[in-house]
Design an enzyme around this catalytic site. Structure first.
Site, mmCIF file in Angstrom:
data_model
loop_
_atom_site.group_PDB
_atom_site.id
_atom_site.type_symbol
_atom_site.label_atom_id
_atom_site.label_comp_id
_atom_site.label_asym_id
_atom_site.label_seq_id
_atom_site.Cartn_x
_atom_site.Cartn_y
_atom_site.Cartn_z
ATOM 1 N N LYS A 89 -15.001 38.598 5.980
ATOM 2 C CA LYS A 89 -13.551 38.528 6.222
ATOM 3 C C LYS A 89 -13.158 39.762 7.025
ATOM 4 O O LYS A 89 -13.702 40.747 6.795
ATOM 5 C CB LYS A 89 -12.863 38.446 4.766
ATOM 6 C CG LYS A 89 -11.110 38.127 5.034
ATOM 7 C CD LYS A 89 -10.645 38.086 3.658
ATOM 8 C CE LYS A 89 -9.027 38.096 3.617
ATOM 9 N NZ LYS A 89 -8.407 37.922 2.130
ATOM 10 N N SER A 164 -5.157 34.769 1.647
ATOM 11 C CA SER A 164 -5.371 35.509 2.919
ATOM 12 C C SER A 164 -6.842 35.123 3.447
ATOM 13 O O SER A 164 -6.849 35.258 4.846
ATOM 14 C CB SER A 164 -5.170 36.650 2.960
ATOM 15 O OG SER A 164 -6.053 37.511 2.076
ATOM 16 N N SER A 188 -5.737 35.744 -2.723
ATOM 17 C CA SER A 188 -6.289 35.483 -1.742
ATOM 18 C C SER A 188 -7.550 34.870 -1.716
ATOM 19 O O SER A 188 -8.157 34.395 -0.649
ATOM 20 C CB SER A 188 -6.081 36.719 -0.890
ATOM 21 O OG SER A 188 -4.878 36.975 -0.415
#
Length: 484
Positions: A89, A164, A188
């Site tokens: 990520k 996220s 997230s």
């Protein structure tokens, strides 16, 4: 919207096919590589080819690191998941790649070294091929931007992939890789798992190598982890990561390989603290899971939430404080070349919201710290082993519903209502997992959340294995043919 060969919108996108990856999960793929059935280079190249196929429709990759990934795959690899391709990520440093945090405010400057979690991830044998998308600084529950294209949901490209960790979820759900890094500061990992039909475990605070910045906060709400398509991939990753770094102060999880014979007392929560009830399809999925647990011999009892309105106010204020710190101290906490004029509207509005009532921060911190004790007492009072709830308060929204270009008061209220169930675990540090145990009438996944007390990942994984066996998770490849 992405267009198909006949100019029609592509509503479902995946790349599962007859290549080195096939339909294998990470555990099966690592085993095939160990046996010599395929090579790690074969696996990495298949992932690269799949990404090239679906990425024009999903926008889930922000940095390619293909050449280095292929070189790494060709070398000696160790670890339980050796040779399995993945993505990191883009809020976590990978040496030699820029960390942009989903924002135009950060420069395209390569990181000097791997973050501690990246080191732990590499120790499992996973091979990163690049970095996945997230909304700016991870503030939102949908991977959308003020000036860039959104990351789309492979199950239906008109819908959000969550956030996220939305890019990671899109890549795993579409079959590009079987496992991808994610992290969770308010839901997230679990929110994109719910949106994209995946397993998303938020571990206990401190279980995995922490985020460097978050660990310095008065309340560390961020946990690293992964998104997967099977419970065993999550369990094997956790065991492999634990072999590299033992979590201080927590009981070891070890390798969890299946359900337990222990029967549990599970608390059922259907509605959040907001004034909007859980929607009908989500409620039905949670109730169906409660019935399934009961049929398996578990004792399910409805209980109240172990929090009140003060928790919602405290968490949203803390969330706004994080945005304020980023907006006004970005050159110190993010990068010397941080440009605060380039942040998106959500970051700026959250920062302004905190500035209007900054004096509430000490009380906010006390409330969040106290939540851990409140939850422990709640579990003891109701004699609970685990709790069951929706992952999010309503089904996955269409793109635009949570766009940072929406008027802020409306968009903020939508965020708070949607992500109403996940933040409590971030404040308390307790583990929670989202499982794809429901479907909407249109076929989109619905996530159901299970929670336990500190250090109880083994309990959650055992229960997740049992539910997966009793109600196999939906597979996107069973719906339409792959893109080629």
């Amino acid at each position: 919207m992405p267009q198909g060969r006949q100019g029609q919108p592509l509503r479902q996108v995946h790349a599962f096919g007859d290549d080195a990856l096939g339909e294998l999960d990470a555990v099966a793929l690592a085993a095939a590589i160990r046996r010599g059935d395929i090579s790690a280079v074969d696996a990495a190249q298949a992932a690269v080819d799949r990404a090239a196929c679906v990425e024009p429709h999903l926008d889930a990759i922000v940095v390619d690191d293909v050449e280095r990934g292929l070189r790494l795959a060709a070398g000696p690899l160790t670890g339980r998941l050796a040779g399995v391709p993945t993505y990191v990520k883009d809020n976590t440093d990978v040496a030699g790649l820029a960390t942009r945090q989903g924002s135009r405010a950060l420069p395209d400057v390569p990181a000097a070294a791997d973050a501690p979690f990246t080191t732990q991830l590499r120790a499992t044998g996973l091979v990163p091929l690049g970095k996945s998308s997230l909304p700016e600084f991870g503030w939102s529950a949908s991977t959308e931007f003020d000036q860039w294209d959104p990351t789309r949901n492979p199950w239906d490209t008109a819908f959000s992939s969550g956030a996220s960790s939305g890019g990671a979820a899109a890549l795993v759900a579409s079959g590009v890789v079987p496992i991808a890094h994610a992290n969770d500061g308010g839901g997230s990992i679990r929110i994109p798992a719910a949106a994209c039909g995946l397993v998303g475990l938020k571990p206990t605070r401190g279980r995995l190598a922490p985020d460097v910045h978050a660990a310095q906060l008065p309340v560390d709400v961020v946990c690293n982890g992964v998104l997967t398509r099977t419970v065993r991939d999550t369990a094997h990753f956790l065991a492999a990561a634990e072999a590299h770094r033992t979590a201080p102060g927590l009981p070891a999880v070890g390798l969890v390989e299946g359900p337990s014979t222990r029967r549990l007392r599970v608390g059922l929560v259907l509605d959040s603290l907001t004034d909007t009830p859980t929607d009908a399809e989500t409620r039905a999925a949670v109730l169906a899971t409660a019935e399934l647990l009961t049929s398996l011999g578990h004792d399910v009892v409805e209980v109240p939430l172990p929090a009140d309105d003060t928790f919602v106010d405290a968490f949203t204020h803390y969330w706004a404080m994080l945005a304020f710190s980023t907006q006004h101290f970005g050159r110190r906490v993010m990068h010397p070349q941080f440009d605060k004029t380039a942040t998106d509207p959500l970051t700026r509005f959250l920062a302004a919201r905190f500035a209007r009532s900054f004096w509430r921060l000490p009380r906010t911190v006390r409330t969040l710290r106290r939540s851990e004790h409140v939850v422990r007492a709640h579990f003891a009072q109701h004699r609970l082993d685990a709790a069951l709830s929706p992952t999010v308060a309503h089904t996955t929204p269409r793109l635009g519903h949570l766009s940072p270009n929406q008027p802020f008061p409306e968009m903020f209220e939508r965020l708070v209502r949607y992500a109403a169930f996940t933040p409590l675990n971030n404040a308390t540090g307790t583990p929670a997992v989202s499982l794809p145990l429901g479907r909407t009438g249109d076929g989109l996944p619905i996530g159901v959340q299970l929670q336990a007390l500190h250090g109880q990942e083994r309990l959650l994984l055992e229960l997740s294995y049992e539910l997966e066996a009793a109600r196999p998770f939906p597979r996107i490849q069973d719906g339409v043919a792959p893109l080629t």
